[in-house]
Design a protein around this motif. Structure first.
Motif, PDB file in Angstrom:
ATOM      1  N   ALA A  93       0.843  -1.206   0.000  1.00  0.00           N
ATOM      2  CA  ALA A  93       0.000   0.000   0.000  1.00  0.00           C
ATOM      3  C   ALA A  93       0.874   1.251   0.000  1.00  0.00           C
ATOM      4  O   ALA A  93       0.579   2.223  -0.697  1.00  0.00           O
ATOM      5  CB  ALA A  93      -0.929  -0.011   1.214  1.00  0.00           C
ATOM      6  N   LYS A  94       1.961   1.226   0.765  1.00  0.00           N
ATOM      7  CA  LYS A  94       2.864   2.373   0.830  1.00  0.00           C
ATOM      8  C   LYS A  94       3.536   2.595  -0.524  1.00  0.00           C
ATOM      9  O   LYS A  94       3.647   3.732  -1.000  1.00  0.00           O
ATOM     10  CB  LYS A  94       3.919   2.143   1.917  1.00  0.00           C
ATOM     11  CG  LYS A  94       4.818   3.318   2.177  1.00  0.00           C
ATOM     12  CD  LYS A  94       5.758   3.050   3.330  1.00  0.00           C
ATOM     13  CE  LYS A  94       6.650   4.243   3.611  1.00  0.00           C
ATOM     14  NZ  LYS A  94       7.562   3.988   4.727  1.00  0.00           N
ATOM     15  N   ALA A  95       3.972   1.522  -1.159  1.00  0.00           N
ATOM     16  CA  ALA A  95       4.616   1.630  -2.470  1.00  0.00           C
ATOM     17  C   ALA A  95       3.626   2.145  -3.513  1.00  0.00           C
ATOM     18  O   ALA A  95       3.973   2.990  -4.348  1.00  0.00           O
ATOM     19  CB  ALA A  95       5.176   0.272  -2.897  1.00  0.00           C
ATOM     20  N   SER A  96       2.408   1.698  -3.449  1.00  0.00           N
ATOM     21  CA  SER A  96       1.368   2.142  -4.374  1.00  0.00           C
ATOM     22  C   SER A  96       1.071   3.628  -4.191  1.00  0.00           C
ATOM     23  O   SER A  96       0.934   4.377  -5.160  1.00  0.00           O
ATOM     24  CB  SER A  96       0.097   1.324  -4.175  1.00  0.00           C
ATOM     25  OG  SER A  96      -0.930   1.797  -4.995  1.00  0.00           O
ATOM     26  N   ALA A  97       1.008   4.076  -2.945  1.00  0.00           N
ATOM     27  CA  ALA A  97       0.760   5.494  -2.656  1.00  0.00           C
ATOM     28  C   ALA A  97       1.924   6.347  -3.161  1.00  0.00           C
ATOM     29  O   ALA A  97       1.715   7.447  -3.678  1.00  0.00           O
ATOM     30  CB  ALA A  97       0.555   5.692  -1.164  1.00  0.00           C
ATOM     31  N   LYS A  98       3.133   5.848  -3.026  1.00  0.00           N
ATOM     32  CA  LYS A  98       4.314   6.585  -3.482  1.00  0.00           C
ATOM     33  C   LYS A  98       4.279   6.731  -5.006  1.00  0.00           C
ATOM     34  O   LYS A  98       4.578   7.806  -5.543  1.00  0.00           O
ATOM     35  CB  LYS A  98       5.580   5.842  -3.043  1.00  0.00           C
ATOM     36  CG  LYS A  98       6.848   6.643  -3.191  1.00  0.00           C
ATOM     37  CD  LYS A  98       8.060   5.858  -2.733  1.00  0.00           C
ATOM     38  CE  LYS A  98       8.342   6.153  -1.272  1.00  0.00           C
ATOM     39  NZ  LYS A  98       9.630   5.583  -0.830  1.00  0.00           N
ATOM     40  N   VAL A  99       3.889   5.684  -5.716  1.00  0.00           N
ATOM     41  CA  VAL A  99       3.799   5.739  -7.182  1.00  0.00           C
ATOM     42  C   VAL A  99       2.722   6.737  -7.602  1.00  0.00           C
ATOM     43  O   VAL A  99       2.934   7.551  -8.506  1.00  0.00           O
ATOM     44  CB  VAL A  99       3.501   4.334  -7.764  1.00  0.00           C
ATOM     45  CG1 VAL A  99       3.100   4.412  -9.227  1.00  0.00           C
ATOM     46  CG2 VAL A  99       4.714   3.438  -7.596  1.00  0.00           C
ATOM     47  N   GLN A 100       1.585   6.713  -6.936  1.00  0.00           N
ATOM     48  CA  GLN A 100       0.505   7.642  -7.265  1.00  0.00           C
ATOM     49  C   GLN A 100       0.918   9.087  -7.007  1.00  0.00           C
ATOM     50  O   GLN A 100       0.622   9.975  -7.800  1.00  0.00           O
ATOM     51  CB  GLN A 100      -0.758   7.302  -6.474  1.00  0.00           C
ATOM     52  CG  GLN A 100      -1.431   6.034  -6.942  1.00  0.00           C
ATOM     53  CD  GLN A 100      -2.633   5.661  -6.087  1.00  0.00           C
ATOM     54  OE1 GLN A 100      -2.869   6.241  -5.048  1.00  0.00           O
ATOM     55  NE2 GLN A 100      -3.378   4.665  -6.551  1.00  0.00           N
ATOM     56  N   ALA A 101       1.613   9.335  -5.917  1.00  0.00           N
ATOM     57  CA  ALA A 101       2.082  10.683  -5.610  1.00  0.00           C
ATOM     58  C   ALA A 101       3.081  11.150  -6.658  1.00  0.00           C
ATOM     59  O   ALA A 101       3.059  12.305  -7.088  1.00  0.00           O
ATOM     60  CB  ALA A 101       2.702  10.719  -4.218  1.00  0.00           C
ATOM     61  N   SER A 102       3.955  10.273  -7.089  1.00  0.00           N
ATOM     62  CA  SER A 102       4.940  10.600  -8.106  1.00  0.00           C
ATOM     63  C   SER A 102       4.253  10.926  -9.434  1.00  0.00           C
ATOM     64  O   SER A 102       4.633  11.873 -10.121  1.00  0.00           O
ATOM     65  CB  SER A 102       5.903   9.426  -8.285  1.00  0.00           C
ATOM     66  OG  SER A 102       6.766   9.655  -9.370  1.00  0.00           O
ATOM     67  N   GLN A 103       3.224  10.166  -9.784  1.00  0.00           N
ATOM     68  CA  GLN A 103       2.477  10.419 -11.016  1.00  0.00           C
ATOM     69  C   GLN A 103       1.750  11.754 -10.945  1.00  0.00           C
ATOM     70  O   GLN A 103       1.709  12.500 -11.923  1.00  0.00           O
ATOM     71  CB  GLN A 103       1.493   9.280 -11.284  1.00  0.00           C
ATOM     72  CG  GLN A 103       2.160   8.004 -11.701  1.00  0.00           C
ATOM     73  CD  GLN A 103       1.193   6.838 -11.810  1.00  0.00           C
ATOM     74  OE1 GLN A 103       0.062   6.898 -11.319  1.00  0.00           O
ATOM     75  NE2 GLN A 103       1.625   5.768 -12.449  1.00  0.00           N
ATOM     76  N   ALA A 104       1.175  12.070  -9.798  1.00  0.00           N
ATOM     77  CA  ALA A 104       0.464  13.345  -9.625  1.00  0.00           C
ATOM     78  C   ALA A 104       1.436  14.513  -9.737  1.00  0.00           C
ATOM     79  O   ALA A 104       1.129  15.524 -10.367  1.00  0.00           O
ATOM     80  CB  ALA A 104      -0.253  13.364  -8.287  1.00  0.00           C
ATOM     81  N   LYS A 105       2.616  14.379  -9.139  1.00  0.00           N
ATOM     82  CA  LYS A 105       3.624  15.439  -9.197  1.00  0.00           C
ATOM     83  C   LYS A 105       4.093  15.631 -10.632  1.00  0.00           C
ATOM     84  O   LYS A 105       4.248  16.763 -11.104  1.00  0.00           O
ATOM     85  CB  LYS A 105       4.795  15.088  -8.283  1.00  0.00           C
ATOM     86  CG  LYS A 105       5.821  16.178  -8.166  1.00  0.00           C
ATOM     87  CD  LYS A 105       6.895  15.816  -7.169  1.00  0.00           C
ATOM     88  CE  LYS A 105       7.912  16.935  -7.026  1.00  0.00           C
ATOM     89  NZ  LYS A 105       8.957  16.593  -6.058  1.00  0.00           N
ATOM     90  N   SER A 106       4.301  14.556 -11.346  1.00  0.00           N
ATOM     91  CA  SER A 106       4.724  14.619 -12.740  1.00  0.00           C
ATOM     92  C   SER A 106       3.656  15.303 -13.594  1.00  0.00           C
ATOM     93  O   SER A 106       3.962  16.099 -14.465  1.00  0.00           O
ATOM     94  CB  SER A 106       4.982  13.201 -13.258  1.00  0.00           C
ATOM     95  OG  SER A 106       5.236  13.214 -14.637  1.00  0.00           O
ATOM     96  N   GLN A 107       2.410  15.011 -13.333  1.00  0.00           N
ATOM     97  CA  GLN A 107       1.300  15.615 -14.065  1.00  0.00           C
ATOM     98  C   GLN A 107       1.236  17.118 -13.812  1.00  0.00           C
ATOM     99  O   GLN A 107       1.005  17.893 -14.732  1.00  0.00           O
ATOM    100  CB  GLN A 107      -0.024  14.955 -13.654  1.00  0.00           C
ATOM    101  CG  GLN A 107      -1.213  15.387 -14.464  1.00  0.00           C
ATOM    102  CD  GLN A 107      -1.161  14.888 -15.898  1.00  0.00           C
ATOM    103  OE1 GLN A 107      -0.468  13.926 -16.213  1.00  0.00           O
ATOM    104  NE2 GLN A 107      -1.879  15.550 -16.779  1.00  0.00           N
TER     105      GLN A 107
END
Length: 126
Positions: A93-107
């Motif tokens: 769950a932590k790794a998934s949240a980190k990926v989502q945050a990274s995608q949002a920042k990139s966007q």
């Protein structure tokens, strides 16, 4: 999925299922699905005086949404296995949240929602 996997490991064991209507059923867990619906065999009602109509029932299917508690025999619970599985789920769950945050920042760095983005010219009507 943690609870589903855990209950799958208890198939064939005797458990007590307490329902939301205060009925408790003792039986052998025969099957469980991803919604935590359960099928019990060799069912006995723990309070037969309160629920006499259940005395004739031997096998029962219980919808997961009506289950309040499942009482398990203490010697059947592998605490270390549960702790490891919980840690694994938390790490995923932590790794998934980190990926989502990274995608949002990139966007955000690309300019928001990706629509248009240019300036609009105003042309006076003649």
């Amino acid at each position: 999925m943690l609870f589903y996997s855990f209950f799958k490991s208890l198939i064939g064991k005797e458990i007590v299922v307490e329902l939301k209507n205060d009925m408790s059923l003792l039986g052998t867990l025969d099957s469980v699905d991803q919604y935590l619906n359960m099928k019990l065999l060799n069912v006995e009602v723990t309070d037969a005086e309160k629920f006499p109509h259940m005395l004739a029932v031997r096998n029962i299917f219980i919808r997961g949404s009506v289950i309040r508690y499942v009482h398990l025999p203490a010697d059947e619970v592998d605490v270390e296995l549960l702790q490891d599985a919980s840690r694994r789920d938390a790490a995923q769950a932590k790794a998934s949240a980190k990926v989502q945050a990274s995608q949002a920042k990139s966007q955000q760095q690309k300019g928001g929602h990706g629509g248009g983005g240019g300036e609009r010219a105003v042309v006076p009507a003649s």
